[in-house]
Write an enzyme that holds these catalytic residues in place. Structure first.
Site, PDB file in Angstrom:
ATOM      1  N   ASN A   1      15.492 -25.043 -19.764  1.00 18.55           N
ATOM      2  CA  ASN A   1      16.859 -24.722 -20.173  1.00 18.55           C
ATOM      3  C   ASN A   1      17.121 -23.327 -19.613  1.00 18.55           C
ATOM      4  O   ASN A   1      16.594 -22.348 -20.131  1.00 18.55           O
ATOM      5  CB  ASN A   1      16.909 -24.751 -21.696  1.00 18.55           C
ATOM      6  CG  ASN A   1      18.289 -24.665 -22.306  1.00 18.55           C
ATOM      7  OD1 ASN A   1      18.405 -24.442 -23.506  1.00 18.55           O
ATOM      8  ND2 ASN A   1      19.346 -24.851 -21.528  1.00 18.55           N
TER       9      ASN A   1
ATOM     10  N   ASN B   1      29.077 -21.150 -21.442  1.00 21.55           N
ATOM     11  CA  ASN B   1      28.610 -22.401 -20.843  1.00 21.55           C
ATOM     12  C   ASN B   1      28.949 -22.424 -19.354  1.00 21.55           C
ATOM     13  O   ASN B   1      29.718 -21.604 -18.864  1.00 21.55           O
ATOM     14  CB  ASN B   1      29.284 -23.593 -21.543  1.00 21.55           C
ATOM     15  CG  ASN B   1      28.876 -23.706 -22.994  1.00 21.55           C
ATOM     16  OD1 ASN B   1      27.703 -23.582 -23.339  1.00 21.55           O
ATOM     17  ND2 ASN B   1      29.854 -23.933 -23.864  1.00 21.55           N
TER      18      ASN B   1
ATOM     19  N   CYS C   1      23.028 -20.085 -28.835  1.00 22.92           N
ATOM     20  CA  CYS C   1      22.191 -20.653 -27.780  1.00 22.92           C
ATOM     21  C   CYS C   1      20.761 -20.259 -28.104  1.00 22.92           C
ATOM     22  O   CYS C   1      20.340 -19.128 -27.851  1.00 22.92           O
ATOM     23  CB  CYS C   1      22.616 -20.155 -26.406  1.00 22.92           C
ATOM     24  SG  CYS C   1      21.655 -20.921 -25.063  1.00 22.92           S
ATOM     25  N   GLY C   2      20.019 -21.197 -28.679  1.00 24.58           N
ATOM     26  CA  GLY C   2      18.702 -20.867 -29.213  1.00 24.58           C
ATOM     27  C   GLY C   2      17.683 -20.443 -28.179  1.00 24.58           C
ATOM     28  O   GLY C   2      16.984 -19.432 -28.350  1.00 24.58           O
ATOM     29  N   ASN C   3      17.580 -21.183 -27.094  1.00 30.61           N
ATOM     30  CA  ASN C   3      16.571 -20.839 -26.087  1.00 30.61           C
ATOM     31  C   ASN C   3      16.918 -19.539 -25.367  1.00 30.61           C
ATOM     32  O   ASN C   3      16.031 -18.743 -25.039  1.00 30.61           O
ATOM     33  CB  ASN C   3      16.402 -21.982 -25.081  1.00 30.61           C
ATOM     34  CG  ASN C   3      15.525 -23.086 -25.613  1.00 30.61           C
ATOM     35  OD1 ASN C   3      14.594 -22.847 -26.389  1.00 30.61           O
ATOM     36  ND2 ASN C   3      15.802 -24.316 -25.201  1.00 30.61           N
TER      37      ASN C   3
ATOM     38  N   GLU D   1      24.535 -31.249 -23.365  1.00 26.77           N
ATOM     39  CA  GLU D   1      25.177 -30.061 -23.920  1.00 26.77           C
ATOM     40  C   GLU D   1      26.637 -30.017 -23.518  1.00 26.77           C
ATOM     41  O   GLU D   1      26.994 -30.232 -22.355  1.00 26.77           O
ATOM     42  CB  GLU D   1      24.470 -28.794 -23.436  1.00 26.77           C
ATOM     43  CG  GLU D   1      23.061 -28.628 -24.003  1.00 26.77           C
ATOM     44  CD  GLU D   1      22.559 -27.206 -23.843  1.00 26.77           C
ATOM     45  OE1 GLU D   1      23.139 -26.300 -24.469  1.00 26.77           O
ATOM     46  OE2 GLU D   1      21.597 -27.018 -23.086  1.00 26.77           O
TER      47      GLU D   1
ATOM     48  N   GLY E   1      17.719 -25.294 -27.569  1.00 29.15           N
ATOM     49  CA  GLY E   1      17.174 -24.785 -28.813  1.00 29.15           C
ATOM     50  C   GLY E   1      18.007 -25.147 -30.021  1.00 29.15           C
ATOM     51  O   GLY E   1      17.495 -25.630 -31.035  1.00 29.15           O
ATOM     52  N   SER E   2      19.327 -24.919 -29.938  1.00 29.35           N
ATOM     53  CA  SER E   2      20.174 -25.253 -31.088  1.00 29.35           C
ATOM     54  C   SER E   2      20.187 -26.759 -31.332  1.00 29.35           C
ATOM     55  O   SER E   2      20.224 -27.214 -32.487  1.00 29.35           O
ATOM     56  CB  SER E   2      21.591 -24.722 -30.886  1.00 29.35           C
ATOM     57  OG  SER E   2      22.211 -25.302 -29.763  1.00 29.35           O
TER      58      SER E   2
END
EC number: 5.1.1.7
Length: 282
Positions: free
Chosen positions: A22, A74, A83-85, A211, A221-222
């Site tokens: 990602n 995005n 954006c978790g990652n 996504e 991640g999210s």
């Protein structure tokens, strides 16, 4: 005036990072603000004419005592609150920079806590999940555990909206067709991220991701956090799960203080956007 508003800066430094494939372009705006019109974001996102990314993240000065504030875009130029990652990647970069093993970060999602999990892994607390229809948000009041969509997916908010389908075989799903269709479903006024997950063992899921504003990605991640929450709510798993994505493995643990996500990160290279490239997008 932000540095990029008129492309007056001679060049623009950036980092390319990824978490399980990602991938992200990271800009550091702690010393000077950076203006990012949608055309510039989309130009950088192009994998042939630019650098390419799933999300672009900007590191801004910390607010209210936090170590940094993060803003996410995005690939289509739209913004995302979470954006978790990318948060894990930036946390790893900042921990290396400061020689610390814990940080506090802020996003539109709220305050997030990051820590070094050892063995090169980074953990981030993505905060409590949003489970009410109006928090996610959905278009009208309904039970978020089983939506009135074919396949009865579960809706979850992690600062951005998610729609999780539990299927017998995630590999068999036409992800590009179904993801694009569900992203724009009328129940999701802000569009949605889409996941297809299969139970492959006790507390062990296989997941594939579409996504919003991006398309198919190797990991999210999210999305992993949302899927772990949805699986626990539907009594398919406990609250601590291993998730196998196309790009690798994440651990997700839904605790009382929020949803913790742990996995590897990689700083691939650093570079600079040239004045000619920036001018071409002006």
């Amino acid at each position: 005036m932000p540095a990029m508003a008129d492309h007056a800066t001679p060049s623009l430094p950036f980092m390319k990072m990824h978490g399980l494939g990602n991938d992200f372009v990271i800009l550091d705006a702690r010393a000077q603000a950076i203006g990012l019109p949608p055309a510039l974001v989309k130009g950088i996102a192009h994998r042939h004419f630019g650098v390419g990314f799933d999300q672009l993240a900007v590191i801004e000065p910390g607010r209210n005592g936090a170590d940094a504030h993060l803003v996410f875009y995005n690939a289509d130029g739209s913004t995302s609150a979470a954006c978790g990652n990318a948060t894990r990647c930036i946390a790893r970069h900042l921990m290396t920079e400061t020689r610390r093993d814990a940080l506090t970060l802020t996003t539109e999602r709220g305050t997030l806590y990051a820590r070094d999990a050892g063995d090169g892994l980074t953990s981030v607390n993505m905060g409590p999940p949003q489970l009410r229809w109006d928090e996610i948000p959905l278009a009208r009041e309904m039970d978020t555990l089983r939506l009135p969509i074919e396949g009865e997916p579960t809706a979850t908010g992690m600062g951005n909206p998610h729609c999780t389908f539990f299927v017998a075989d995630a590999e068999a799903v036409d992800l590009e067709a179904r993801g694009a269709e569900i992203e724009h479903h009328p129940l999701y006024p802000e569009r949605t991220n889409v996941q297809f997950a299969s139970l492959i063992g006790p507390d062990h899921l296989r997941m594939r991701v579409w996504e919003r504003g991006v398309g198919v990605t190797l990991a999210s991640g999210s999305s992993s956090c949302a899927t772990a929450v949805a699986a626990a709510r539907r009594d398919l798993t406990g609250r601590a799960v291993t998730i196998e994505l196309d790009g690798g493995t994440l651990r997700v643990d839904w605790r009382d203080d929020g949803v913790w996500m742990t996995g590897p990160t990689m700083h691939v290279f650093s570079g600079q956007f040239t004045p000619a490239f920036l001018k071409s997008l002006g």
